[in-house]
Design a protein around this motif. Sequence first.
Motif, short mmCIF file in Angstrom:
data_model
loop_
_atom_site.label_atom_id
_atom_site.label_comp_id
_atom_site.label_asym_id
_atom_site.label_seq_id
_atom_site.Cartn_x
_atom_site.Cartn_y
_atom_site.Cartn_z
N PRO A 12 47.74 39.96 -21.91
CA PRO A 12 47.45 39.04 -23.02
C PRO A 12 48.08 37.68 -22.71
CG PRO A 12 48.49 41.08 -23.79
CD PRO A 12 48.66 41.03 -22.32
N MET A 13 47.31 36.64 -22.89
CA MET A 13 47.81 35.31 -22.53
C MET A 13 47.76 34.43 -23.78
SD MET A 13 49.14 33.42 -20.32
CE MET A 13 49.11 34.60 -18.98
N LEU A 14 48.91 33.92 -24.15
CA LEU A 14 48.98 33.03 -25.31
C LEU A 14 49.93 31.90 -24.97
CD1 LEU A 14 51.28 34.60 -27.98
CD2 LEU A 14 51.10 35.50 -25.71
N CYS A 15 50.07 30.96 -25.86
CA CYS A 15 50.97 29.83 -25.59
C CYS A 15 52.35 30.37 -25.33
CB CYS A 15 51.00 28.86 -26.75
SG CYS A 15 52.21 27.55 -26.49
N GLU A 43 44.24 22.46 -30.26
CA GLU A 43 44.98 23.46 -31.02
C GLU A 43 45.43 24.58 -30.10
OE1 GLU A 43 41.64 24.34 -33.63
OE2 GLU A 43 41.79 26.40 -32.88
N LYS A 44 46.39 25.34 -30.56
CA LYS A 44 46.93 26.42 -29.74
C LYS A 44 47.79 27.32 -30.60
CE LYS A 44 51.27 24.51 -28.53
NZ LYS A 44 51.98 25.55 -29.26
N CYS A 45 48.23 28.40 -29.98
CA CYS A 45 49.08 29.37 -30.65
C CYS A 45 50.34 28.70 -31.18
CB CYS A 45 49.47 30.46 -29.66
SG CYS A 45 50.86 31.45 -30.17
N THR A 46 50.71 29.03 -32.44
CA THR A 46 51.90 28.45 -33.04
C THR A 46 52.99 29.48 -33.26
OG1 THR A 46 51.05 28.88 -35.23
CG2 THR A 46 50.53 26.75 -34.26
N PHE A 47 52.82 30.69 -32.75
CA PHE A 47 53.68 31.83 -33.10
C PHE A 47 53.61 32.05 -34.61
CE2 PHE A 47 57.02 32.39 -29.44
CZ PHE A 47 56.07 33.07 -28.71
N GLU A 88 46.62 27.47 -19.38
CA GLU A 88 45.29 27.26 -19.95
C GLU A 88 45.15 27.87 -21.32
OE1 GLU A 88 42.88 25.51 -18.39
OE2 GLU A 88 44.49 25.06 -16.98
N VAL A 89 46.14 27.66 -22.19
CA VAL A 89 46.08 28.29 -23.50
C VAL A 89 45.89 27.26 -24.62
CG1 VAL A 89 47.33 30.36 -22.95
CG2 VAL A 89 48.59 28.29 -23.51
#
Lengths: 254, 170, 447
Positions: A88-91, A168-172, A136-137
Motif C-alpha cells: 500500500p502506498m500513501l503519502c 491533494e494527498k493523504c493527510t493521515f 508519486e502519491v
Amino acid sequence: MSFIDTLRSRWQEYRRPGYYENFDYAWTMTIDLDSCTGCGACVTACQAENNIPLVGEEELARGREMHWIRIERYWEGEFPNAKLNFIPMLCQHCDAAPCETVCPVSATYHNQDGLNAQVYNRCVGTRSCAVYCPYEVRYFNYYNHEWPSPLDQQLNPDVTVREKGVMEKCTFCIQRIRQAKDAAKDDGRRRVLDGEVQPACVQTCASQAMVFGNRNDSQSEVFKSMNDPRAYHVLEEVNTAPSVVYLKKVEVNG
Amino acid sequence: MATNALGLFNAPSSALEAAGALKGAGFDSPTVISPIPIHGIDEVLGKKKSIIKRFTFFGALFGGIAGFALAAGTAVMYIHATGGRPIIAIPPFLIITYELTILCGILATVLGFILGSRLPAFKNRVYVPEVAVDKFAVTVLCEDPERLKRAHDILQSSGAEEIREVEGEQ
Amino acid sequence: MANQDISFAQINDDVVRSLVVTGRKYYITLAISILVTFTCFVGPWFYQLRYGIGAAGMNHPTVWGTYLASFIFWIGLSHSGTLLSAVLHLTNSEWRKAMYRSAEAMTLFSVMVAAMMVMVHVGRPWFVHWAVPYPNQMEMWPNFRSPLMFDVMAITTYMTGSIIFIYMGTIPDFAAVRDRTTGWRHHMYVLLSLGWRGTDTEWNRLHWAYTFLAVLIVPLAVSVHSIVSWDFALSVVPALHQTIFAPYFVVGAIYSGTAGIVTVMFVLRKYMKFEHLITKLHFDNLGKLLLVMSLLWTYINMVELFTGWYSESSEEYEALNFRLFGFYGPLYWEMILFCALAPLLLISKRFRTSFVPMLILSIVINIGMYTERFLIVATSLPRQYLPDAWGMYVPSLVEIAIMVGSFGMFTTLFLVFVKIFPSISLYEVKETLPEPQPKPQADSGAP
C-alpha cells in the motif's frame, strides 16, 4: 547585550534543520506487508472518508486516477511460479519532504504534528510537488469533479471538496486527529492517548496490517511496531525520512 | 532666454577643434552635439566625472542586503517549516540575494543615468535636427552680443559649415 | 559592419522608412499572426481555464507537460539576445552593432511568451500573484526556499533588465526618429526619447550606464537559465537530478537563441530591406558561434548519458532506456540528428555565408531544441522510482494548439516592435562607418 543575546538565540533557532526541536506528536504509520492481503478496503475507506472523487473509466484510462492510498502490485517470476506482492502506498509524511521545499507559495508545509500538510486554498497548481515526490502519491484535480446524486449526500462535512487546479494527498485523516486533540483538551488531558485516533484506512484494515500512532510516545503500539527487525522505509536512499514504516514480508520457503 | 552660438560641422575632428578653441578662448563650457559618440572628446573638453558607478555600486549593495532581508525576514514573519530545512536556509536565500543585487543594481544604474544626463528634458534646450543625422554641432552660451561675435569668429575659423544663433538652455 | 560606402543620412532614411512605410505583406502577416494567437492560444486557454488542466494531456506521473517544455524553450530562446549583445558590447565587437537591437527584442518577447506559458501551466492562474512577495492581508509570503520562487525572482529581474537594456540603447535612436516623424508617431517618440540631444555629457553617461548594465546582465542571464534548470535538477527524479543540468541548460539556451537570431536576421534582411546593413559577415560570425555551441551541447549530452550509465542505478538505467529506446526514442534520435549532426555543416564557410541554408539550419536546430525540452519532461517523469506509478504522456490537441499559438503571439509582438522601435541601431551602425573627414577648406564657408 540582551538584545544581541536574543538575536543570537533567535538565529540559532531559525538555523536549526527542520526547525522543530521535537514535534508535539510525530504521527507514524506502520504497514505490515506480511499481513496485507491487498484487499483494497483501505482504498475504499479513504475514498469515502476524504471526499475523493471517482474519476470514471475514461479518466482512469488517461492515468488520472485519484486515491490517496493505492495498492501497488508487483509480480515476481513467470507464470507457473508467479508470485504477487502488495504494497500500500500513501503519502509518507516525510520529515525531509522534497515536495515541501518546492512549493513557491508555501501551500504544503510541515506542521508541529510532524504531518506534511497541504493547504488547498493556498495551492496555485504548479504541480511541482507531484514531480518532486518520489513516491508519486500526490494527486491533482484536473477538473471540477461531480458527485452525482445521491453520492453527494455522503460527502464528509469535515473535509473540503477540492476544486480544479488543486493538488491533494493523504493527510493521515487530519480531521480525525483534530477531533481527538479537541476531545483530549476537553477532558483536560495534554496528550491524545494511544489508539484514540485512527485514520480511515487503519480503522478499516481487516487483517490489522496497519498501526497508527505517535512515535514520540515510547509506550505506543506504533513505536513497538516500528522497532521491529523487519522495519524499513521505501526508497530510503532518497533520504526523505518518511513517517510510514513498512514491515517486510517474510518468505518461509523462498 | 539666453542666446547661444551654434556651429555645424560635417566632421567630428573639426567640431572637436572648434570646441577646443572655444574653451581656450575663455568660454567655459562648450557643448558638442553629435549623432555618434566622438572618440577623444575627453582630451578636448576634459574628463567627465560620472556618478553612475556609485549608483550602480550602492544600488547593488542595497539590493544584496534587501534581498537577504526579504527572504530571511519574510520567512521569520510567518513560520512555515518545509522539507527539513532551517527557517533561514542560507543557500537558497543567496540566490534570492543574487537576483535582487542585480535587479537593484540595474534600477540604480538607470536612476544614475537619468540624473547624470539631466534627462528627461522639460525645458527648451539648444538643438538642431541635423545633428541626429550627420552633422556635428558645437554650441556655447553667449551672454552678450560681444561674446556672441567672438564665438562666431572662432567657430568660423574652425571650419563651421553653418553658424546659427539658437535660443534655449544649454 | 555595414557596407562602407553608405552615408549617415542613408541609414536614417532606411530606418525611418522601415518604421513609417508599411506594405501589404506586413499587414497580412500581422493579421495572420493575430488570428493564430487568438484561435490557437487565447481560445484554447479560455477553454482550459473553464474546464481545468484536464484539457491538456497531463496525467498522474507526468504532471508537467508541453507547457513547461514551451516555457523552457522560450526562456532559452531569449538567451541569446540580451546575453550575446551584452557580451559583444563588453568585448567591443563591431559586428554586433547591426543586429543587436532585434536580438534584444527577441529576448524581451520570448521572456514575455515564457511568462504566459507559466500562466497557462499552473492550475489556478488567477492566484498566481501569490508567488509575488507583496504585503497582504493574509500576512503570507512566498516560500523563498523554493526553486520555483528563484525562477519568479530571476525571470522578473531578467525581464526588467532586458526592457531597460533595450530601451536605454534605443534612446538616441528614438531622438533621431523623432525629428523625422509627424503626428502620433512624433508625440510617441518625443516621450520615448526623453529629450535626448546627443551632447557630449549625454553620450558619456549613456556609455557608462550601458556598460554597467551589460556587466550586470551577463551574470544575470547565465543565472536565469541555471535557475530554470534547477526546477528540474533539484528534484529527486532519476535523469533530472543531475549536476550537469545548469550548464546544460545555459548552453542549450544560447544555442537555440543564436539559431533564433539567425532566423530573425534573415527575415529582417529580406523583408525590411536591410541588405546593406546585415551582411554575410554577420551570418558567418553567428554560424561560428552556432558551431561552437552545437559542439558544447553535444558534449554535455554525452556527459549526461555517461553519468546516467556510470551510476549503475536501476532507476537511472530505466529512465535512460526509456529516453533512448522507448516510445519517444525516435524523437531523441531526431534531436541528435538536428542539433548535433546537422550543425556540423557549419564547418564550411560557404555554408555559413549562404543565407537560405542558414535559415533552414537555424529552424531545424530550434525544432531539435524544442524536442530536447519536450523529452526532458516527457521521458523522465513517466519513469520514476515506483514502477506501479509509471505512465505515459501524450500531448493533447489543446496543448499543441497553445504551443502553436505561442509562436503566433511571439510573431505578433515582434511585428509590432519593428514598427515602433528602430530595429537597427542607428548610431552604432554609424560608428562602424569611416569617420567623416573635414572637407577641403575651399568648400567650407560660413553662410
